[in-house]
Design a protein around this motif. Sequence first.
Motif, PDB file in Angstrom:
ATOM      1  N   LYS A 208     -26.063  81.020 -54.565  1.00  0.00           N
ATOM      2  CA  LYS A 208     -25.020  81.648 -55.382  1.00  0.00           C
ATOM      3  C   LYS A 208     -23.669  81.674 -54.665  1.00  0.00           C
ATOM      4  N   MET A 209     -23.440  80.700 -53.792  1.00  0.00           N
ATOM      5  CA  MET A 209     -22.105  80.477 -53.235  1.00  0.00           C
ATOM      6  C   MET A 209     -21.352  79.541 -54.171  1.00  0.00           C
ATOM      7  N   ASN A 210     -20.045  79.736 -54.302  1.00  0.00           N
ATOM      8  CA  ASN A 210     -19.370  79.061 -55.413  1.00  0.00           C
ATOM      9  C   ASN A 210     -18.144  78.224 -55.046  1.00  0.00           C
ATOM     10  N   THR A 211     -17.821  78.079 -53.752  1.00  0.00           N
ATOM     11  CA  THR A 211     -16.618  77.326 -53.386  1.00  0.00           C
ATOM     12  C   THR A 211     -16.868  76.504 -52.129  1.00  0.00           C
ATOM     13  N   LEU A 212     -16.713  75.185 -52.239  1.00  0.00           N
ATOM     14  CA  LEU A 212     -16.789  74.309 -51.069  1.00  0.00           C
ATOM     15  C   LEU A 212     -15.425  73.681 -50.847  1.00  0.00           C
ATOM     16  N   GLN A 213     -14.835  73.979 -49.698  1.00  0.00           N
ATOM     17  CA  GLN A 213     -13.565  73.358 -49.319  1.00  0.00           C
ATOM     18  C   GLN A 213     -13.832  72.229 -48.343  1.00  0.00           C
ATOM     19  N   LEU A 214     -13.332  71.049 -48.666  1.00  0.00           N
ATOM     20  CA  LEU A 214     -13.468  69.890 -47.795  1.00  0.00           C
ATOM     21  C   LEU A 214     -12.119  69.593 -47.147  1.00  0.00           C
ATOM     22  N   HIS A 215     -12.076  69.718 -45.826  1.00  0.00           N
ATOM     23  CA  HIS A 215     -10.877  69.475 -45.015  1.00  0.00           C
ATOM     24  C   HIS A 215     -10.815  67.969 -44.773  1.00  0.00           C
ATOM     25  N   LEU A 216      -9.952  67.289 -45.530  1.00  0.00           N
ATOM     26  CA  LEU A 216     -10.050  65.842 -45.696  1.00  0.00           C
ATOM     27  C   LEU A 216      -9.294  65.028 -44.655  1.00  0.00           C
ATOM     28  N   ASN A 217      -8.455  65.647 -43.876  1.00  0.00           N
ATOM     29  CA  ASN A 217      -7.762  64.883 -42.820  1.00  0.00           C
ATOM     30  C   ASN A 217      -7.560  65.771 -41.597  1.00  0.00           C
ATOM     31  N   ASP A 218      -7.664  65.165 -40.438  1.00  0.00           N
ATOM     32  CA  ASP A 218      -7.382  65.878 -39.193  1.00  0.00           C
ATOM     33  C   ASP A 218      -7.525  64.895 -38.048  1.00  0.00           C
ATOM     34  N   ASN A 219      -7.395  65.424 -36.840  1.00  0.00           N
ATOM     35  CA  ASN A 219      -7.447  64.567 -35.652  1.00  0.00           C
ATOM     36  C   ASN A 219      -7.885  65.386 -34.451  1.00  0.00           C
ATOM     37  N   GLY A 220      -8.234  64.688 -33.383  1.00  0.00           N
ATOM     38  CA  GLY A 220      -8.593  65.349 -32.144  1.00  0.00           C
ATOM     39  C   GLY A 220      -7.371  65.851 -31.401  1.00  0.00           C
ATOM     40  N   PHE A 221      -7.597  66.234 -30.139  1.00  0.00           N
ATOM     41  CA  PHE A 221      -6.533  66.790 -29.311  1.00  0.00           C
ATOM     42  C   PHE A 221      -6.078  65.747 -28.295  1.00  0.00           C
ATOM     43  N   VAL A 222      -4.793  65.778 -27.993  1.00  0.00           N
ATOM     44  CA  VAL A 222      -4.230  64.805 -27.069  1.00  0.00           C
ATOM     45  C   VAL A 222      -4.666  65.133 -25.637  1.00  0.00           C
ATOM     46  N   GLY A 223      -4.843  64.084 -24.841  1.00  0.00           N
ATOM     47  CA  GLY A 223      -5.214  64.269 -23.449  1.00  0.00           C
ATOM     48  C   GLY A 223      -4.028  64.645 -22.582  1.00  0.00           C
TER      49      GLY A 223
END
Length: 659
Positions: A208-223
Amino acid sequence: MNSPSGNRPLWLGTLLALLLTLVPGAAAVTAAPAPLNAAPPGVLPALQQWEGGRGTVSLDRDARLVVPSGSSEKFVGLAREIARDAAELTPLRLRVTVGTPRRGDIGLALDPDADYGKAKPALRAESYRMTVADGRVRLVAGGEKGAYYASRTLLQSLLGSPGRQTLPVGTAVDWPDYAVRGFMLDVGRRYFTPEFIKSYLKWMGWMKMNTLQLHLNDNGFVGKDGDWSKVQAGFRLASDNPEFEGLAAKDGAYTRKDWDSFEDTAADSGVTLVPEIDAPAHALSFIRFKPELGLNNGNSDHLDLSKPESTEFMKSVYREFAPWFRGPAVHIGIDEYPREYEAQYRDYVNTIAPYVRGLGKKVNAWGSFAQMSGGGAGYDKDMTLNSWNNGWYGPKGAIADGYDVINSNDGLLYVVPFADYYHGQGLDGRWIHRNWAPNIFGGDQNLPAQDPKLLGAMPAVWNDLTEADYTEFDVHRLVEKSFGALAEKMWSPTAAGTDYRAFLDRLHTVGQGPGTGYLPDTLPKPDPADLAYGRDTAASSSETGGLGPDKAFDADPKSRWASKYTDDQWLQVDLGTARHLGSARLSWESAYAKDYDLQVSDNGTDWRTVAEQRGLTQAGTQTLDFDDVTARYVRMKGLTRGTSYGYSLYSFEVLAAGS
């Protein structure tokens, strides 16, 4: 003529029956009534309201599932979906029909005006009633989503019954306390297969959970070298528009067909998809596509907002993909941009938010205005904000500035798989069940329960460690630890009470639901005879927070309790009530006890020893049998360590007498 029973005349039987009616006390004894069904069906989330009757209703294998005449094709389709799910989970092969329910049937109907307890007006469409009486079942809901949830309660109730065909007589009235009962998955940094996402949608609907958010873009961290060209980045939507050729991630992206399958599955599961396209930070995938749009000549994951082309490009992205999205909202990100560019950032927010609304979508965003500008003054107000960090923009400040908020507090609800920050090994389901609710943000930011500006909650998985070696199933193992507890507390923080063992028993019974065969069931499976599993625990000490006493009672062979490095240490469990005991089984890590006592107590204060271990020479599993005893508390009292470390137990099982 002879009677069937021998030579006794028929008139004699009639005479005897007449005499029985005349002689006092000779009448047949009336059967005792069935006990009252005081305990509600073991469903998840727990029911808000249950009024038990007496007895049960057993459904025939080919029982009818009846919807009213004149029902829409969509509603009839829901009934067919329920029948398919019942066939997957139970022996029932329900026959869907239109008409009037009769004895032996399951009736499914909509009634917006029915009594749905304390349901808020805005949430009546998700509320329902289940009445089991007079040999039939009646499901009535305020809307189609409520009807779907009613069917989940029906099926889960059947799973807990003998033969999976029987229901207790009684009436359930159920409603959600919060509008948003969500989960966010970062697919930008790590690709998850369509099968995984569709299975999660099914699992969420089951809970009975009703919302799925998909985080569609991102990136790692710089060295340390500052070279962003070496950093992983991904945008996970693949358009066939030549204008965006090369934007989609090469290690996996979702086509329009894939996304349509997500939307179809979401609609069938009572879930709304919220797509997130994040900018102006976390934008390395866009800068790779158009390097001229990035700060520092493209060596950055921040868009250069001094260039109008950056904002125009993001408009083109939202314009391209908004037609894919059937849900009412799009999430625009807007978190963690450098404060030194605050004026440009505000202009960007105030341009993109109305632009996305102009595409027919409501706007969600990560709350960031306290850190960026000291508050929300001057920012577009027609947005819903995920309050993700009390410093960046706590819920009290956001609400005071006029925003509706969703609890995504990072310190409480972020899982970063296998990281040494946030919750790298998953959230603690016990802690969630006992201590958390959607209005809990930590610090001085907790809100009143069901604050009208608090829409609900959305825990999140962030795949920050882009170079780490793990799979989507490894992520699932971390999520499953607390998913049920989160679902329970987002539906109603109080309906289930605080008995975590009872919750775990329900969780094991209902499982992950129909259509989720792609997902492994990773929850530890306890010995059914173990009375200590999931119970309240205590210890004299714990070496670290991750080696607490509850880890010895969670049935997970990889978790453990560990004490400080002294001899006089103990570990105990509260069985909840006095139980009849006969043995205990202890599985020692390499830091074992050479000498220890097994003790029991009725009150947790006065202890008596029921078994002793002396001279143990190695780690391993030990079973200690003792004369049957009744007690509520059991503890291991260490006397002498077997090593220079403390005491450490993978498991401490307390077994019922005769098991």
